[in-house]
Design a protein around this motif. Structure first.
Motif, PDB file in Angstrom:
ATOM      1  N   GLU A 198     -15.776  14.192   6.356  1.00  0.00           N
ATOM      2  CA  GLU A 198     -16.583  14.087   5.137  1.00  0.00           C
ATOM      3  C   GLU A 198     -16.481  15.360   4.305  1.00  0.00           C
ATOM      4  O   GLU A 198     -16.273  15.305   3.095  1.00  0.00           O
ATOM      5  N   TRP A 199     -16.629  16.511   4.961  1.00  0.00           N
ATOM      6  CA  TRP A 199     -16.603  17.770   4.212  1.00  0.00           C
ATOM      7  C   TRP A 199     -15.248  17.995   3.553  1.00  0.00           C
ATOM      8  O   TRP A 199     -15.165  18.433   2.404  1.00  0.00           O
ATOM      9  N   ILE A 200     -14.181  17.674   4.278  1.00  0.00           N
ATOM     10  CA  ILE A 200     -12.839  17.881   3.734  1.00  0.00           C
ATOM     11  C   ILE A 200     -12.574  16.958   2.542  1.00  0.00           C
ATOM     12  O   ILE A 200     -12.018  17.373   1.531  1.00  0.00           O
ATOM     13  N   SER A 201     -13.000  15.706   2.658  1.00  0.00           N
ATOM     14  CA  SER A 201     -12.622  14.721   1.639  1.00  0.00           C
ATOM     15  C   SER A 201     -13.567  14.657   0.456  1.00  0.00           C
ATOM     16  O   SER A 201     -13.141  14.447  -0.679  1.00  0.00           O
ATOM     17  N   ILE A 202     -14.878  14.836   0.703  1.00  0.00           N
ATOM     18  CA  ILE A 202     -15.817  14.682  -0.416  1.00  0.00           C
ATOM     19  C   ILE A 202     -16.911  15.744  -0.412  1.00  0.00           C
ATOM     20  O   ILE A 202     -17.975  15.555  -1.012  1.00  0.00           O
TER      21      ILE A 202
ATOM     22  N   ILE B  48      -3.922  20.047   4.158  1.00  0.00           N
ATOM     23  CA  ILE B  48      -3.569  20.664   5.443  1.00  0.00           C
ATOM     24  C   ILE B  48      -4.658  20.402   6.475  1.00  0.00           C
ATOM     25  O   ILE B  48      -4.381  20.087   7.640  1.00  0.00           O
ATOM     26  N   ALA B  49      -5.918  20.520   6.050  1.00  0.00           N
ATOM     27  CA  ALA B  49      -7.032  20.300   6.972  1.00  0.00           C
ATOM     28  C   ALA B  49      -7.034  18.868   7.495  1.00  0.00           C
ATOM     29  O   ALA B  49      -7.262  18.627   8.692  1.00  0.00           O
ATOM     30  N   ALA B  50      -6.782  17.897   6.614  1.00  0.00           N
ATOM     31  CA  ALA B  50      -6.727  16.500   7.048  1.00  0.00           C
ATOM     32  C   ALA B  50      -5.594  16.278   8.044  1.00  0.00           C
ATOM     33  O   ALA B  50      -5.739  15.521   9.014  1.00  0.00           O
ATOM     34  N   ALA B  51      -4.461  16.954   7.826  1.00  0.00           N
ATOM     35  CA  ALA B  51      -3.338  16.828   8.757  1.00  0.00           C
ATOM     36  C   ALA B  51      -3.702  17.392  10.135  1.00  0.00           C
ATOM     37  O   ALA B  51      -3.283  16.863  11.168  1.00  0.00           O
ATOM     38  N   CYS B  52      -4.485  18.469  10.161  1.00  0.00           N
ATOM     39  CA  CYS B  52      -4.943  19.037  11.436  1.00  0.00           C
ATOM     40  C   CYS B  52      -5.858  18.053  12.168  1.00  0.00           C
ATOM     41  O   CYS B  52      -5.742  17.880  13.389  1.00  0.00           O
ATOM     42  N   LEU B  53      -6.774  17.421  11.431  1.00  0.00           N
ATOM     43  CA  LEU B  53      -7.645  16.414  12.053  1.00  0.00           C
ATOM     44  C   LEU B  53      -6.827  15.261  12.620  1.00  0.00           C
ATOM     45  O   LEU B  53      -7.115  14.752  13.708  1.00  0.00           O
TER      46      LEU B  53
ATOM     47  N   LYS C 135       0.837  -1.195   0.000  1.00  0.00           N
ATOM     48  CA  LYS C 135       0.000   0.000   0.000  1.00  0.00           C
ATOM     49  C   LYS C 135       0.872   1.245   0.000  1.00  0.00           C
ATOM     50  O   LYS C 135       1.963   1.252   0.585  1.00  0.00           O
ATOM     51  N   ALA C 136       0.371   2.287  -0.666  1.00  0.00           N
ATOM     52  CA  ALA C 136       1.060   3.573  -0.715  1.00  0.00           C
ATOM     53  C   ALA C 136       0.115   4.656  -0.228  1.00  0.00           C
ATOM     54  O   ALA C 136      -1.047   4.697  -0.611  1.00  0.00           O
ATOM     55  N   GLY C 137       0.602   5.527   0.633  1.00  0.00           N
ATOM     56  CA  GLY C 137      -0.204   6.643   1.129  1.00  0.00           C
ATOM     57  C   GLY C 137       0.718   7.759   1.557  1.00  0.00           C
ATOM     58  O   GLY C 137       1.932   7.584   1.652  1.00  0.00           O
ATOM     59  N   ASP C 138       0.120   8.967   1.825  1.00  0.00           N
ATOM     60  CA  ASP C 138       0.958  10.104   2.197  1.00  0.00           C
ATOM     61  C   ASP C 138       1.103  10.280   3.707  1.00  0.00           C
ATOM     62  O   ASP C 138       1.758  11.203   4.171  1.00  0.00           O
ATOM     63  N   GLY C 139       0.486   9.401   4.498  1.00  0.00           N
ATOM     64  CA  GLY C 139       0.639   9.474   5.943  1.00  0.00           C
ATOM     65  C   GLY C 139      -0.114  10.612   6.615  1.00  0.00           C
ATOM     66  O   GLY C 139       0.067  10.847   7.803  1.00  0.00           O
ATOM     67  N   ALA C 140      -0.966  11.319   5.852  1.00  0.00           N
ATOM     68  CA  ALA C 140      -1.697  12.448   6.435  1.00  0.00           C
ATOM     69  C   ALA C 140      -3.200  12.206   6.448  1.00  0.00           C
ATOM     70  O   ALA C 140      -3.973  13.123   6.636  1.00  0.00           O
TER      71      ALA C 140
END
Length: 483
Positions: free
Chosen positions: A333-337, A218-223, A66-71
């Protein structure tokens, strides 16, 4: 193949309640799974955002990269490559996998294992098909182990909104907290030092990236920072973990404030108000921690400690509330979709580069701090508080968008700018602590306790005012890294 899933963390008793009520429309399929995770001694795969495991179920073994950005925060979208294997040794005969692992194959060794009993369902919701997996078990690394209890909702077909709708159903039955750690990350954390407070990390951005994409990352990293520190608070009432929990909320609120011109969205406004509420719920505990650090008498320290216990109990109640849990699901949900991700009517979001947007933010914020702090010594407490908030937003913005300014000269100027911003913020923060200490002590009925007056002495304030004025002068005279 791309995997899109939503992860939630449950308690053991909560998982039992979910299995008893079973809202998924059919009996579960039960499997015993054993997963071995591989990496090099230097954790080369982890450092590149990769994981490699071999999962056994009965006599079947599947190897997955699996590959992801860790955030990621709750909602994970990752590339993955799967293939059957005969044993517990990775097979790297696929050229794409060999290239992805970039020479690490010869050094791979098993690092940790995950053992779970999986209860799985296939749920149909309109045009959506969701694979639900409730995993109960443990992560085992060397001589350590940690319990694991989480539910994964993976979209197999249809709209990802169905993932969040189902998450809300789960959250009604039993407390469900947004999950931000993959199983691989849990294993690596178990191998390291005991997890504690987590500071904000830089979010990977590029100058060509749209403002919309930069905001979402950035918002996902804050969460993610919020949830990691909220979890640490669940283990102990650690002052630094509480502080970083508040920092994560302040950073997310600052990001929303910085970007508010981009969103004509009622859900955005609602989320901002809810984030403000949650941050305020943590304020008393943090203020008491600050006073304990400065308490000069044993009597005051003892009384403050008792008040701290009550304040932390209130924090725990707020963080575990339906309102707070629902806020995290709504925010993810709001941040991602959210609709703003597909509505491209605002060219600023999708056509303006993130660097151009950031430079405009810096110019506006810098002028506000420079003008507002011209006469800090003679200003009233409210004015200095407003300058402190403006300075905080500017510093957070500089940290958010730092990856966009990567030339040697820009990086050097950025380091210098952050240093003077930290100094200014520290001085203004100490002044704010002095300004609020009197009211806080009165609210706690501690104003007459020996040593209380020492928390807001005129002598301390005079020295802090001079230091704050000097810090503001240094800020104004420091070269701006974005110019």
């Amino acid at each position: 193949m791309q995997e899109t899933e939503l992860k939630l963390e449950l308690s053991q008793s909560g998982a039992g309640s979910l299995l008893k009520k079973n809202p998924f429309g059919s009996p579960p399929i039960n499997l015993q799974l054993r997963s071995i995770y591989f990496d090099t001694p230097g954790w080369d795969l982890s450092k590149r955002g990769l994981s490699l495991r071999i999962r056994q179920s009965g006599n079947e073994r599947i190897q997955t990269v699996k590959a992801g950005d860790g955030a990621a925060a709750g909602s994970f979208t990752r590339e993955e490559w799967e293939r059957p294997v005969a044993g517990d040794t990775p097979i790297l005969d696929d050229p794409q996998i060999r290239n992805l692992l970039a020479g690490a194959g010869q050094k791979l060794a098993p690092l940790f294992e995950v053992h779970v009993k999986r209860h799985s369902w296939n749920v149909m919701d309109g045009d959506a098909t969701i694979e639900v997996a409730l995993d109960l078990g443990k992560v085992v690394a060397a001589d350590r182990e940690a319990p694991l209890c989480e539910i994964e909702l993976e979209k197999k077909a249809g709209s990802p909104t169905a993932l969040f709708a189902l998450a809300r159903k789960v959250n009604v039955i039993t407390p469900a907290h947004l999950g931000v750690l993959s199983k691989a990350e849990r294993g690596y954390r178990l191998l390291g030092a005991a997890p504690g407070a987590v500071k904000a990390a830089s979010t990977p951005l590029t100058s060509e990236m749209s403002t919309a994409t930069a905001f979402a990352r950035i918002a996902a990293a804050c969460l993610r920072q919020f949830r990691l520190n909220e979890t640490a608070l669940g283990w102990s009432r650690d002052a630094e973990a509480l502080h970083q929990t508040r920092v994560s909320l302040r950073r997310l609120r600052s990001l929303c404030s910085i970007c508010k011109s981009l969103f004509a969205d009622s859900r955005f406004d609602h989320l901002r108000e809810e984030l403000k509420w949650l941050a305020s719920e943590l304020g008393d505990a943090r203020n008491i921690d600050a006073m304990i650090d400065r308490a000069s008498s044993e009597a005051l320290s003892s009384r403050l400690q008792a008040a701290r216990d009550e304040a932390y109990a209130a924090v725990e109640a707020s963080l575990s509330s339906v309102r707070a849990r629902s806020l995290m699901i709504d925010a993810a949900e709001w941040i991602s979709i959210g609709d703003w991700r597909t509505d491209q009517s605002d060219e600023t979001l999708y056509e303006q580069s993130s660097r151009d947007f950031a430079s405009g933010v810096f110019d506006k914020s810098w002028k506000k701090v420079a003008k507002g702090g011209k006469n800090l010594i003679d200003a009233d407490d409210e004015t200095r508080h407003e300058v402190r908030i403006a300075a905080k937003k500017l510093r957070y913005a500089a940290e958010f968008f730092e990856p966009l300014y990567k030339s040697k000269a820009e990086a050097k100027r950025h380091r210098g700018f952050i240093k003077v911003m930290e100094d200014l913020q520290d001085q203004l923060g100490s002044l704010n602590d002095l300004a609020t200490a009197s009211d806080m002590l009165a609210a706690l009925e501690l104003s007459d306790v020996a040593g209380a007056q020492d928390l807001f002495s005129a002598e301390d304030k005079s020295k802090l005012l001079e230091d704050a004025a000097e810090a503001h002068d240094a800020f104004v005279n420091t070269r701006r890294f974005w110019r």
